[in-house]
Design a protein around this motif. Structure first.
Motif, mmCIF file in Angstrom:
data_model
loop_
_atom_site.group_PDB
_atom_site.id
_atom_site.type_symbol
_atom_site.label_atom_id
_atom_site.label_comp_id
_atom_site.label_asym_id
_atom_site.label_seq_id
_atom_site.Cartn_x
_atom_site.Cartn_y
_atom_site.Cartn_z
ATOM 1 N N SER A 53 0.830 -1.213 0.000
ATOM 2 C CA SER A 53 0.000 0.000 0.000
ATOM 3 C C SER A 53 0.861 1.258 0.000
ATOM 4 C CB SER A 53 -0.942 0.005 1.204
ATOM 5 O OG SER A 53 -0.213 -0.002 2.429
ATOM 6 N N ALA A 54 2.019 1.206 0.655
ATOM 7 C CA ALA A 54 2.902 2.366 0.697
ATOM 8 C C ALA A 54 3.408 2.714 -0.700
ATOM 9 C CB ALA A 54 4.076 2.102 1.638
ATOM 10 N N LEU A 55 3.867 1.697 -1.447
ATOM 11 C CA LEU A 55 4.382 1.947 -2.785
ATOM 12 C C LEU A 55 3.275 2.337 -3.761
ATOM 13 C CD1 LEU A 55 7.009 -0.952 -3.072
ATOM 14 C CD2 LEU A 55 7.391 1.451 -2.470
ATOM 15 N N SER A 56 2.079 1.811 -3.514
ATOM 16 C CA SER A 56 0.945 2.170 -4.370
ATOM 17 C C SER A 56 0.496 3.605 -4.129
ATOM 18 C CB SER A 56 -0.223 1.201 -4.109
ATOM 19 O OG SER A 56 -1.371 1.594 -4.815
ATOM 20 N N ASP A 57 0.450 4.009 -2.860
ATOM 21 C CA ASP A 57 -0.037 5.353 -2.518
ATOM 22 C C ASP A 57 1.024 6.425 -2.721
ATOM 23 O OD1 ASP A 57 -2.365 4.095 -1.839
ATOM 24 O OD2 ASP A 57 -2.044 4.182 0.339
ATOM 25 N N PHE A 58 2.295 6.044 -2.738
ATOM 26 C CA PHE A 58 3.384 7.019 -2.892
ATOM 27 C C PHE A 58 4.310 6.552 -4.013
ATOM 28 C CE2 PHE A 58 1.759 7.281 1.382
ATOM 29 C CZ PHE A 58 1.591 8.650 1.560
ATOM 30 N N PRO A 59 3.853 6.655 -5.249
ATOM 31 C CA PRO A 59 4.610 6.130 -6.399
ATOM 32 C C PRO A 59 5.927 6.841 -6.669
ATOM 33 C CG PRO A 59 2.727 7.440 -7.134
ATOM 34 C CD PRO A 59 2.570 7.263 -5.652
ATOM 35 N N ALA A 60 6.125 8.009 -6.067
ATOM 36 C CA ALA A 60 7.394 8.725 -6.261
ATOM 37 C C ALA A 60 8.529 8.097 -5.462
ATOM 38 C CB ALA A 60 7.236 10.192 -5.869
ATOM 39 N N THR A 61 8.229 7.134 -4.608
ATOM 40 C CA THR A 61 9.251 6.454 -3.803
ATOM 41 C C THR A 61 10.191 5.666 -4.713
ATOM 42 O OG1 THR A 61 7.745 6.249 -1.912
ATOM 43 C CG2 THR A 61 9.640 4.767 -1.972
ATOM 44 N N THR A 62 11.472 5.957 -4.617
ATOM 45 C CA THR A 62 12.459 5.275 -5.464
ATOM 46 C C THR A 62 13.343 4.302 -4.686
ATOM 47 O OG1 THR A 62 14.007 7.112 -5.183
ATOM 48 C CG2 THR A 62 12.555 7.184 -7.107
ATOM 49 N N GLY A 63 13.270 4.341 -3.358
ATOM 50 C CA GLY A 63 14.087 3.463 -2.533
ATOM 51 C C GLY A 63 13.364 3.057 -1.269
ATOM 52 N N VAL A 64 13.654 1.851 -0.796
ATOM 53 C CA VAL A 64 13.069 1.331 0.445
ATOM 54 C C VAL A 64 14.190 0.903 1.364
ATOM 55 C CG1 VAL A 64 11.720 -0.529 1.475
ATOM 56 C CG2 VAL A 64 10.921 0.568 -0.614
ATOM 57 N N TRP A 65 14.143 1.336 2.619
ATOM 58 C CA TRP A 65 15.120 0.886 3.615
ATOM 59 C C TRP A 65 14.414 -0.101 4.546
ATOM 60 C CZ3 TRP A 65 20.085 3.371 3.619
ATOM 61 C CH2 TRP A 65 21.020 2.675 4.401
ATOM 62 N N VAL A 66 14.835 -1.362 4.495
ATOM 63 C CA VAL A 66 14.209 -2.425 5.273
ATOM 64 C C VAL A 66 14.945 -2.584 6.597
ATOM 65 C CG1 VAL A 66 13.607 -4.867 5.342
ATOM 66 C CG2 VAL A 66 13.450 -3.591 3.181
ATOM 67 N N ALA A 67 14.250 -2.294 7.696
ATOM 68 C CA ALA A 67 14.838 -2.386 9.040
ATOM 69 C C ALA A 67 13.927 -3.219 9.938
ATOM 70 C CB ALA A 67 15.051 -0.993 9.624
#
Length: 377
Positions: A53-67
């Protein structure tokens, strides 16, 4: 950049990204709504309970930091890669070699970058040692000795949940740096562990080929057979390169999961260099992280930086500040540089592409001018 996970590392990443003027925190993800509410109130960032849902709602996101906890890394990496988003993940990438290979395969298949966070490479002191070795200041490296004594120890719940392994959780940082510094992977590894600080050290592995079938290492050091409290894995004849089996000393504790355990990791490299790492969750003097490298022409070392640089001297005695409290303080600058360096590498690529585009536009205009002159003449 989206951050997934609101634990200790998640908050460290959140603070570093928010403080970096060249980065924008697009969305925070955590399955726990209460954790999300806390982060939203602190950082003023939108929150979602799933990465999808995060990537769908915020398509301008180019990177994900997995913690997030290690068992959740694989599906999150795969999901982000499938969405065409670059991924940075806390170590380890996975809790198995197969999981690590699958994660990088998913990233390659999707054409995105997968970066495992090892901050030693970005720490100014460690980077200076690596630079000295790379330019030959130390000559041919013969040996390296690293010390990693954690402080303060994690809570009992951390160990109860399966965390705290001396090798996967602590030693992996120094192993990564050694391979980065030397430019090669080890061909032999031994791991010895004493479950109690007061226990006598176990005897070394027997020389020659041991009961485990592993090939002997240089100078007659033992193969795959393990003595009391010791284990070994070899690149030739034994387990696959990189596999390390850990057998606990007196009192058990195989795998480095005991809070009071002390581990000794020894690595042999193709160049002939040998490295020894001392690993522990116990330190009475603060966060203890050191390294010494010795070569044919010189040496280099990393010492513990004190809280401050003041030294008070009186008649017959001197006092200095203690070491840093824990890793957030010790590697604060490294983590800031880690984020900036990754960003700069992408910005360099973007600038280069823009420059190439500008050159093409200039050449096109130049050709048009030449054609116009020919036509008019």
């Amino acid at each position: 950049v989206a951050v997934v996970g609101g634990g200790r590392m998640g908050h460290i990443r959140l603070a570093a990204i928010v403080a970096n003027p060249r980065m924008t925190l697009s969305v925070f993800v955590d399955a726990d709504a209460d954790v999300g509410s806390t982060v939203a109130a602190r950082y003023g960032v939108p929150v979602r309970t799933s990465l999808r849902s995060a990537l769908s709602d915020f398509p301008a996101t180019t990177g994900v930091w997995v913690a997030t906890p290690t068992p959740t890394h694989a599906p999150l990496i795969a999901e982000a890669a499938a969405a065409g988003v670059h991924v940075a993940v806390e170590k380890p990438v996975s809790d198995s070699l197969g999981g690590v290979a699958a994660a990088y395969a998913a990233a390659r298949s999707a054409g995105v970058h997968l970066y495992c966070a090892f901050q030693r490479r970005f720490d100014p002191a460690y980077a200076a040692v690596a630079s000295a070795v790379a330019r030959g200041a130390c000559g041919a490296v013969a040996s390296a000795v690293g010390v990693f004594r954690d402080h303060p120890p994690p809570p009992a719940s951390f160990f109860a949940a399966g965390g705290g392994d001396l090798y996967l959780d602590l030693g992996v940082h120094d192993v990564d740096f050694l391979c980065h510094m030397l430019g090669e992977a080890p061909v032999g590894v031994t791991a010895t562990e004493a479950a109690k600080p007061a226990s006598p050290p176990p005897p070394p592995p027997e020389g020659g080929r041991g009961v485990g079938g592993g090939a002997p290492l240089p100078n007659g050091v033992g193969g795959g057979g393990a003595s009391r409290g010791a284990a070994a894995a070899w690149a030739n004849g034994g387990p696959a390169a990189g596999d390390v089996a850990a057998v606990g000393g007196d009192g058990g504790g195989g795998g480095g999961g005991q809070a009071g355990a002390t581990g000794v990791l020894t690595l042999w490299y193709p160049s002939g260099a040998v490295a020894t790492l001392l690993l522990s969750r116990v330190s009475a003097t603060g966060y203890d992280q050191r390294l010494e490298v010795h070569g044919s022409a010189g040496s280099a070392r990393v010492d513990n930086p004190p809280v401050h640089a003041a030294v008070v001297s009186t008649d017959g005695r001197a006092s200095a500040a203690a070491s840093q409290h824990s890793f957030p303080q010790r590697f604060r600058e490294a983590r800031s540089e880690e984020h900036t360096s990754e960003l700069q590498s992408r910005q360099y690529l973007v600038c280069r592409l823009l420059l190439e585009k500008k050159k093409k536009i200039h050449l096109r205009k130049k050709r048009q001018s030449v054609l116009k002159l020919i036509f008019l003449s």
